[in-house]
Design an enzyme around this catalytic site. Structure first.
Site, short mmCIF file in Angstrom:
data_model
loop_
_atom_site.label_atom_id
_atom_site.label_comp_id
_atom_site.label_asym_id
_atom_site.label_seq_id
_atom_site.Cartn_x
_atom_site.Cartn_y
_atom_site.Cartn_z
N HIS A 15 2.93 -6.67 -7.62
CA HIS A 15 1.46 -6.65 -7.71
C HIS A 15 1.06 -7.67 -8.77
O HIS A 15 1.46 -7.53 -9.94
CB HIS A 15 0.97 -5.26 -8.12
CG HIS A 15 1.30 -4.19 -7.12
ND1 HIS A 15 0.43 -3.84 -6.11
CD2 HIS A 15 2.40 -3.41 -6.96
CE1 HIS A 15 0.97 -2.87 -5.38
NE2 HIS A 15 2.17 -2.59 -5.87
N ASP A 136 -7.07 -1.38 -1.20
CA ASP A 136 -6.91 -0.29 -2.16
C ASP A 136 -7.32 1.02 -1.48
O ASP A 136 -8.29 1.07 -0.73
CB ASP A 136 -7.80 -0.57 -3.38
CG ASP A 136 -7.52 0.42 -4.50
OD1 ASP A 136 -6.72 0.07 -5.38
OD2 ASP A 136 -8.10 1.53 -4.47
N HIS A 192 2.47 1.41 1.03
CA HIS A 192 3.06 2.29 0.02
C HIS A 192 3.15 3.69 0.64
O HIS A 192 2.16 4.21 1.14
CB HIS A 192 2.18 2.36 -1.23
CG HIS A 192 2.30 1.16 -2.11
ND1 HIS A 192 2.02 -0.12 -1.68
CD2 HIS A 192 2.70 1.04 -3.40
CE1 HIS A 192 2.23 -0.95 -2.67
NE2 HIS A 192 2.63 -0.29 -3.73
N GLU A 195 4.65 8.46 -2.47
CA GLU A 195 4.68 8.27 -3.93
C GLU A 195 4.47 9.57 -4.71
O GLU A 195 4.67 9.60 -5.91
CB GLU A 195 3.63 7.25 -4.36
CG GLU A 195 3.97 5.83 -3.93
CD GLU A 195 2.96 4.83 -4.47
OE1 GLU A 195 3.21 4.28 -5.55
OE2 GLU A 195 1.93 4.62 -3.80
N ASP A 274 5.70 -3.94 -10.86
CA ASP A 274 4.75 -4.39 -11.89
C ASP A 274 5.55 -4.83 -13.11
O ASP A 274 5.64 -4.11 -14.11
CB ASP A 274 3.82 -3.22 -12.28
CG ASP A 274 3.01 -2.71 -11.10
OD1 ASP A 274 2.06 -3.39 -10.69
OD2 ASP A 274 3.35 -1.63 -10.57
P1 5GP Z 1 -3.75 -6.30 -8.29
O1 5GP Z 1 -3.96 -5.88 -6.86
O2 5GP Z 1 -4.96 -6.05 -9.14
O3 5GP Z 1 -3.26 -7.73 -8.43
O4 5GP Z 1 -2.55 -5.43 -8.88
C1 5GP Z 1 -2.70 -4.22 -9.57
C2 5GP Z 1 -3.01 -3.08 -8.61
O5 5GP Z 1 -1.89 -2.82 -7.75
C3 5GP Z 1 -3.23 -1.76 -9.32
O6 5GP Z 1 -4.56 -1.62 -9.76
C4 5GP Z 1 -2.86 -0.72 -8.27
O7 5GP Z 1 -3.96 -0.43 -7.44
C5 5GP Z 1 -1.82 -1.43 -7.42
N1 5GP Z 1 -0.46 -0.94 -7.77
C6 5GP Z 1 0.40 -1.47 -8.64
N2 5GP Z 1 1.54 -0.74 -8.71
C7 5GP Z 1 1.38 0.27 -7.86
C8 5GP Z 1 2.23 1.36 -7.47
O8 5GP Z 1 3.36 1.56 -7.95
N3 5GP Z 1 1.73 2.22 -6.53
C9 5GP Z 1 0.50 2.03 -5.96
N4 5GP Z 1 0.12 2.92 -5.04
N5 5GP Z 1 -0.32 1.02 -6.30
C10 5GP Z 1 0.12 0.15 -7.24
#
Ligand code: 5GP
Length: 331
Positions: A15, A136, A192, A195, A274
């Site tokens: 991410h 999201d 995903h 979880e 992450d």
């Molecule tokens: P972005 O999309 O803002 O570049 O990356 C961060 C976002 O990825 C977070 O706000 C979250 O919504 C999502 N995200 C990151 N790691 C995880 C995870 O382990 N599980 C889930 N379900 N979402 C994640």
């Protein structure tokens, strides 16, 4: 460890904003000089059960989202993320991110994607990067449709669609029309799954498996039947050991589901999820598994070679496999 560091690697579950360096996160945050927000940054998320650990992680994500406020911030995060992956000898990365607008919509989400692509191009000689656009779980169907449209608009760099975000919100069914359209239009998908260890989550797993996405992320909690279906239908899994151990509250990698799927010769990718927030890198994720399960160099090679087949940009498979073969011939 040196071997895992020097081998050319593939990252398929990262991410973008979660890859932020902690020093950069702190810097973006301190510019607002807000002690409560700094306390959230320093909060340790490895306490309590899976639900509270997940809540802690998502509290940090919300904080992160609030302090990334313009295109320069996202350019910086992309640049530093790619530099960190290059340092770790990653040759191909699929970065996923949820498109966002800034300045109350005055800077539209297409600009967000273009800013990232601009940096991807800057580093093209050193690392091949592609994008997966994230929907999201909190979004509406209309917003998800917009994301699909953006994915199509930037198709040379965007190779897939992801569903992520707070797993407490069971919204896969709501987004099914978008994911069906993605399939019709030959856009790869990754969802995903599993979880949280609750019944609602296990029920949603069935819907996701029925849809049969191109790949699945995590799959930490599942029924035996779901496990067997995924194995039988060979749906590739993206596993993120550090992140999974944290949210599953496991103390040891021996308990991680890598072993089960690996023994079944299931298509697998080891990923970081992450890297910034979790303070990990791809070579150490791989090294920890190699050490725990005593994999030989040959086994590592075979494993990495099969991961190449899971890349969404099919044009890059040969390139990655050749780089791996060349590396092994020199050993
Ligand atoms: P972005 O999309 O803002 O570049 O990356 C961060 C976002 O990825 C977070 O706000 C979250 O919504 C999502 N995200 C990151 N790691 C995880 C995870 O382990 N599980 C889930 N379900 N979402 C994640």
């Amino acid at each position: 460890r040196y071997f895992c560091q020097s081998i050319p690697k593939i990252e398929l579950h990262a991410h973008l904003n979660g890859c932020i360096r902690s020093s950069t996160f702190r810097q973006l945050l301190t510019s607002s000089d807000d002690q409560i927000r700094l306390d959230t940054l320093d909060k340790n998320f490895s306490s309590g059960d899976t639900h509270s650990r997940m809540a802690n992680v998502f509290e940090k994500f919300a904080l992160l989202r609030s302090c990334v406020t313009n295109l320069d911030d996202i350019r910086r995060i992309t640049r530093e993320t790619l530099e960190d992956f290059i340092d770790d000898n990653v040759m191909y990365v699929e970065l996923r991110t949820r498109p966002r607008s800034f300045d109350n919509g005055k800077i539209p989400s297409s600009n967000y994607i273009e800013a990232i692509i601009e940096i991807i191009k800057e580093y093209e000689e050193k690392i091949c990067s592609r994008l997966i656009l994230s929907i999201d779980r909190t979004q509406t169907l209309e917003q998800a449709m917009e994301t699909l449209k953006l994915a199509e608009k930037y198709r040379t760099y965007v190779v897939g669609l992801d569903l992520s975000g707070d797993p407490n919100i069971k919204s896969f069914e709501r987004f099914l029309p978008v994911f069906n359209l993605a399939k019709d239009r030959n856009l790869s998908t990754t969802i995903h799954i599993g979880e949280l260890p609750d019944e609602e989550c296990l029920n949603e797993n069935n819907l996701i498996i029925n849809y049969k996405p191109t790949r699945l992320g995590h799959f930490n909690f599942r029924t035996n039947e779901q496990e067997q279906r995924v194995i039988k239908e060979k749906i590739p899994l993206e596993l993120c050991p550090t992140s999974n151990l944290l949210t599953m509250k496991l103390t040891n990698l021996t308990e991680h589901h890598f072993n089960l799927f690996y023994k079944n010769k299931h298509p697998l990718a080891i990923c970081t999820d992450d890297s910034g927030l979790m303070n990990c890198c791809l070579s150490s994720e791989i090294f920890d598994l190699v050490q725990t399960f005593n994999l030989t160099k040959q086994e590592i090679y075979d494993f990495m070679l099969q991961t190449c087949n899971l890349i969404f940009d099919k044009n890059m498979i040969d390139f990655c496999q050749k780089k791996l073969k060349d590396f092994f011939l020199k050993q």
